[in-house]
Design a protein around this motif. Structure first.
Motif, PDB file in Angstrom:
ATOM      1  N   GLN A  67       0.840  -1.211   0.000  1.00 12.69           N
ATOM      2  CA  GLN A  67       0.000   0.000   0.000  1.00 12.69           C
ATOM      3  C   GLN A  67       0.865   1.247   0.000  1.00 12.69           C
ATOM      4  N   LEU A  68       2.018   1.170   0.681  1.00  6.69           N
ATOM      5  CA  LEU A  68       2.901   2.342   0.712  1.00  6.69           C
ATOM      6  C   LEU A  68       3.394   2.657  -0.701  1.00  6.69           C
ATOM      7  N   GLU A  69       3.772   1.613  -1.430  1.00  2.00           N
ATOM      8  CA  GLU A  69       4.203   1.846  -2.816  1.00  2.00           C
ATOM      9  C   GLU A  69       3.032   2.398  -3.637  1.00  2.00           C
ATOM     10  N   GLU A  70       1.842   1.838  -3.414  1.00  2.08           N
ATOM     11  CA  GLU A  70       0.657   2.289  -4.155  1.00  2.08           C
ATOM     12  C   GLU A  70       0.421   3.791  -3.933  1.00  2.08           C
ATOM     13  N   VAL A  71       0.543   4.257  -2.680  1.00  3.10           N
ATOM     14  CA  VAL A  71       0.261   5.691  -2.449  1.00  3.10           C
ATOM     15  C   VAL A  71       1.383   6.580  -2.988  1.00  3.10           C
ATOM     16  N   VAL A  72       2.609   6.081  -2.918  1.00  2.00           N
ATOM     17  CA  VAL A  72       3.729   6.861  -3.470  1.00  2.00           C
ATOM     18  C   VAL A  72       3.532   7.032  -4.983  1.00  2.00           C
ATOM     19  N   VAL A  73       3.135   5.958  -5.652  1.00  5.81           N
ATOM     20  CA  VAL A  73       2.899   6.008  -7.097  1.00  5.81           C
ATOM     21  C   VAL A  73       1.663   6.877  -7.399  1.00  5.81           C
ATOM     22  N   CYS A  74       0.588   6.679  -6.614  1.00  2.60           N
ATOM     23  CA  CYS A  74      -0.660   7.425  -6.877  1.00  2.60           C
ATOM     24  C   CYS A  74      -0.460   8.939  -6.764  1.00  2.60           C
ATOM     25  N   GLU A  75       0.389   9.376  -5.836  1.00  2.00           N
ATOM     26  CA  GLU A  75       0.641  10.828  -5.745  1.00  2.00           C
ATOM     27  C   GLU A  75       1.171  11.349  -7.080  1.00  2.00           C
ATOM     28  N   GLU A  76       2.095  10.604  -7.669  1.00  4.83           N
ATOM     29  CA  GLU A  76       2.680  11.051  -8.941  1.00  4.83           C
ATOM     30  C   GLU A  76       1.647  10.982 -10.065  1.00  4.83           C
ATOM     31  N   LEU A  77       0.858   9.902 -10.105  1.00  5.09           N
ATOM     32  CA  LEU A  77      -0.129   9.758 -11.181  1.00  5.09           C
ATOM     33  C   LEU A  77      -1.161  10.887 -11.120  1.00  5.09           C
ATOM     34  N   ALA A  78      -1.594  11.234  -9.896  1.00 11.06           N
ATOM     35  CA  ALA A  78      -2.577  12.320  -9.764  1.00 11.06           C
ATOM     36  C   ALA A  78      -1.943  13.661 -10.110  1.00 11.06           C
ATOM     37  N   TRP A  79      -0.651  13.796  -9.864  1.00  3.68           N
ATOM     38  CA  TRP A  79       0.081  14.997 -10.300  1.00  3.68           C
ATOM     39  C   TRP A  79      -0.002  15.104 -11.823  1.00  3.68           C
ATOM     40  N   GLY A  80       0.073  13.942 -12.491  1.00  8.74           N
ATOM     41  CA  GLY A  80       0.053  13.923 -13.963  1.00  8.74           C
ATOM     42  C   GLY A  80      -1.320  14.272 -14.519  1.00  8.74           C
ATOM     43  N   CYS A  81      -2.365  13.606 -14.029  1.00 15.09           N
ATOM     44  CA  CYS A  81      -3.754  13.890 -14.440  1.00 15.09           C
ATOM     45  C   CYS A  81      -4.679  13.124 -13.502  1.00 15.09           C
ATOM     46  N   ALA A  82      -5.498  13.860 -12.762  1.00 15.25           N
ATOM     47  CA  ALA A  82      -6.331  13.200 -11.750  1.00 15.25           C
ATOM     48  C   ALA A  82      -7.380  12.279 -12.373  1.00 15.25           C
ATOM     49  N   GLY A  83      -7.872  12.615 -13.566  1.00 12.82           N
ATOM     50  CA  GLY A  83      -8.878  11.764 -14.208  1.00 12.82           C
ATOM     51  C   GLY A  83      -8.284  10.410 -14.593  1.00 12.82           C
ATOM     52  N   LEU A  84      -7.093  10.453 -15.196  1.00 15.63           N
ATOM     53  CA  LEU A  84      -6.430   9.201 -15.595  1.00 15.63           C
ATOM     54  C   LEU A  84      -6.006   8.417 -14.359  1.00 15.63           C
ATOM     55  N   TYR A  85      -5.545   9.141 -13.335  1.00 18.21           N
ATOM     56  CA  TYR A  85      -5.171   8.493 -12.059  1.00 18.21           C
ATOM     57  C   TYR A  85      -6.367   7.720 -11.492  1.00 18.21           C
ATOM     58  N   THR A  86      -7.563   8.331 -11.535  1.00 19.48           N
ATOM     59  CA  THR A  86      -8.745   7.673 -10.961  1.00 19.48           C
ATOM     60  C   THR A  86      -9.042   6.349 -11.669  1.00 19.48           C
ATOM     61  N   SER A  87      -8.901   6.331 -12.992  1.00 19.28           N
ATOM     62  CA  SER A  87      -9.145   5.068 -13.715  1.00 19.28           C
ATOM     63  C   SER A  87      -8.186   3.986 -13.237  1.00 19.28           C
ATOM     64  N   ILE A  88      -6.922   4.367 -13.073  1.00 25.29           N
ATOM     65  CA  ILE A  88      -5.893   3.390 -12.688  1.00 25.29           C
ATOM     66  C   ILE A  88      -6.084   2.970 -11.234  1.00 25.29           C
ATOM     67  N   MET A  89      -6.279   3.950 -10.369  1.00 28.58           N
ATOM     68  CA  MET A  89      -6.440   3.677  -8.932  1.00 28.58           C
ATOM     69  C   MET A  89      -7.690   2.829  -8.674  1.00 28.58           C
TER      70      MET A  89
END
Ligand SMILES: Cc1cc2nc3c(=O)[nH]c(=O)nc-3n(C[C@H](O)[C@H](O)[C@H](O)COP(=O)(O)OP(=O)(O)OC[C@H]3O[C@@H](n4cnc5c(N)ncnc54)[C@H](O)[C@@H]3O)c2cc1C
Length: 381
Positions: A67-89
């Protein structure tokens, strides 16, 4: 050992995710925000990087991210684009009930599928008349022989238009309320399941949400996770885990807006000086920095607790509320700092502000998170 720096493998994961966000998400984020189209190219790349299937355990063919890796990655993905991050997350969200309650065979079948090629699953709890009060669901699964016959309507199902299967929460015993809820894996090609049209939204427009209509939909009884009546507990345990990834989304969107606002404040000259020289502006930026750092630490804490099997209902609700309220405040202030340009589509901060709003609503609104926190502190947790 106690420390606030990430271990080297997580620092490397963060750097890799940032490269993905910068090179693959950012260049197309405006396009998918405008069109609302499904970003097949981005999701193929997300699969190649291991993000779509991050939560699939190694024995099911996935990377088995913590989960720690997941949140570290998710911060970056949401930085990139929150809509695309939501699909992946949301792929992780949909898989978590199977991770929590699936048998080894169910895990191999459903999670293994996600590890093989870019495929989506979708978490289906909300109903038109049961949102915050999810325990009031009326979608009904009746056992007949070796099948469940499902009837009812679900809504706001993220990735639902493109999913191969759904973790469906429905009632197997309406006389028992939330304790009569169960979780059943429903394949997309189930006869009697109709997928509705995509929701038209204010923000995070790259993500997909649909209604699902069940009309005597037939699913084999072996698709039930755990036992009948366990559905609500599975849903709550799932959300305790996954809310840290929503909090991480808040940190990523807030950081994206903060970076633009800081850069703008240092270079925009008014009254002969950069606007940063005004305490009204620099204090706004100081507050942004303060809240982003606090949000990140709360997010890491909630994720770390999941990884260490420590109950984290309070901490994940605190992290989700704090980080996503921060994202809303920071993105709104970033628009203010950019003045007229903040309101223009020439800059991304207006998108960040629209995107941030959803984080306060999904996976339990921030009012509901406060109810969770209040209940926990009342019980002395
Ligand atoms: C884009 C998007 C994606 C979503 N993705 C998913 C998904 O993948 N799967 C899924 O199952 N659901 C999903 N949802 C649904 C989401 O979780 C719900 O919208 C949310 O839980 C709120 O439910 P509601 O919209 O019915 O609002 P309501 O429950 O009707 O609430 C309306 C307002 O009243 C407040 N309120 C309600 N009860 C209380 C209370 N007791 N105390 C204080 N305030 C209260 C709420 O906080 C809110 O402000 C998504 C929603 C959206 C918009």
């Amino acid at each position: 050992m106690f420390g606030f720096t990430l271990p080297s493998e997580l620092l490397a994961a963060k750097e890799r995710a940032h490269t993905f966000a910068e090179k693959i998400m950012r260049p197309v984020s405006r396009k998918y925000d405008e069109t609302g189209e499904w970003a097949t190219d981005v999701y193929q790349a997300a699969f190649d990087f291991g993000y779509l299937q991050a939560m699939v355990p190694e024995d099911c063919g996935g990377p088995g991210a913590s989960q720690l890796e997941e949140v570290v990655v998710c911060e970056e993905l949401a930085w990139g684009c929150a809509g695309l991050y939501t699909s992946i997350m949301a792929n992780g969200l949909a898989m978590t009930p199977v991770l929590i309650a699936g048998s080894p065979e169910q895990k191999k079948k459903w999670l293994g599928m996600i590890a093989e090629e870019p495929k989506f699953a979708a978490f289906s709890l909300s109903e038109p008349n049961a949102g915050s009060d999810a325990g009031g669901m009326t979608c009904r699964a009746e056992k007949r022989g070796d099948k469940y016959i499902i009837n009812g309507t679900k809504c706001y199902c993220t990735n639902g238009g493109y999913a191969d299967w759904y973790t469906l929460f429905c009632s197997t015993d309406p006389t028992k309320g939330a304790r009569g809820a169960s979780c059943i894996v429903v394949p997309r090609d189930t006869p009697g399941l109709v997928v509705g049209k995509a929701l038209d939204k204010m923000g995070q427009r790259a993500s997909n949400q649909v209604e699902l209509y069940f009309n005597d939909a037939e699913v084999p009884v072996e698709n039930l996770l755990a036992k009948e009546g366990m559905g609500f507990i599975i849903a709550m345990k799932t959300l305790d885990q996954t809310r840290a990834a929503v909090a991480a989304g808040g940190v990523g969107v807030a950081r994206a807006a903060f970076e633009v606002a800081l850069d703008y404040a240092k270079t925009r000259i008014q009254f002969g000086a950069p606007i940063f020289a005004n305490q009204a502006i620099s204090f706004m930026l100081a507050d942004m920095a303060k809240k982003i750092e606090a949000s990140r630490l709360l997010t890491w804490q909630a994720a770390w607790m999941t990884d260490n099997n420590i109950k984290n209902s309070k901490q994940s609700a605190i992290a989700k509320t704090f980080a996503t309220d921060t994202a809303m405040e920071v993105t709104t202030d970033a628009v203010q700092i950019l003045g007229g340009n903040g309101y223009s589509r020439d800059y991304l901060v207006e998108k960040f502000m629209r995107d941030a709003k959803l984080l306060q609503i999904y996976e339990g609104t921030n009012q509901i998170q406060r109810l969770v926190i209040a209940k926990e502190i009342q019980q002395g947790n």
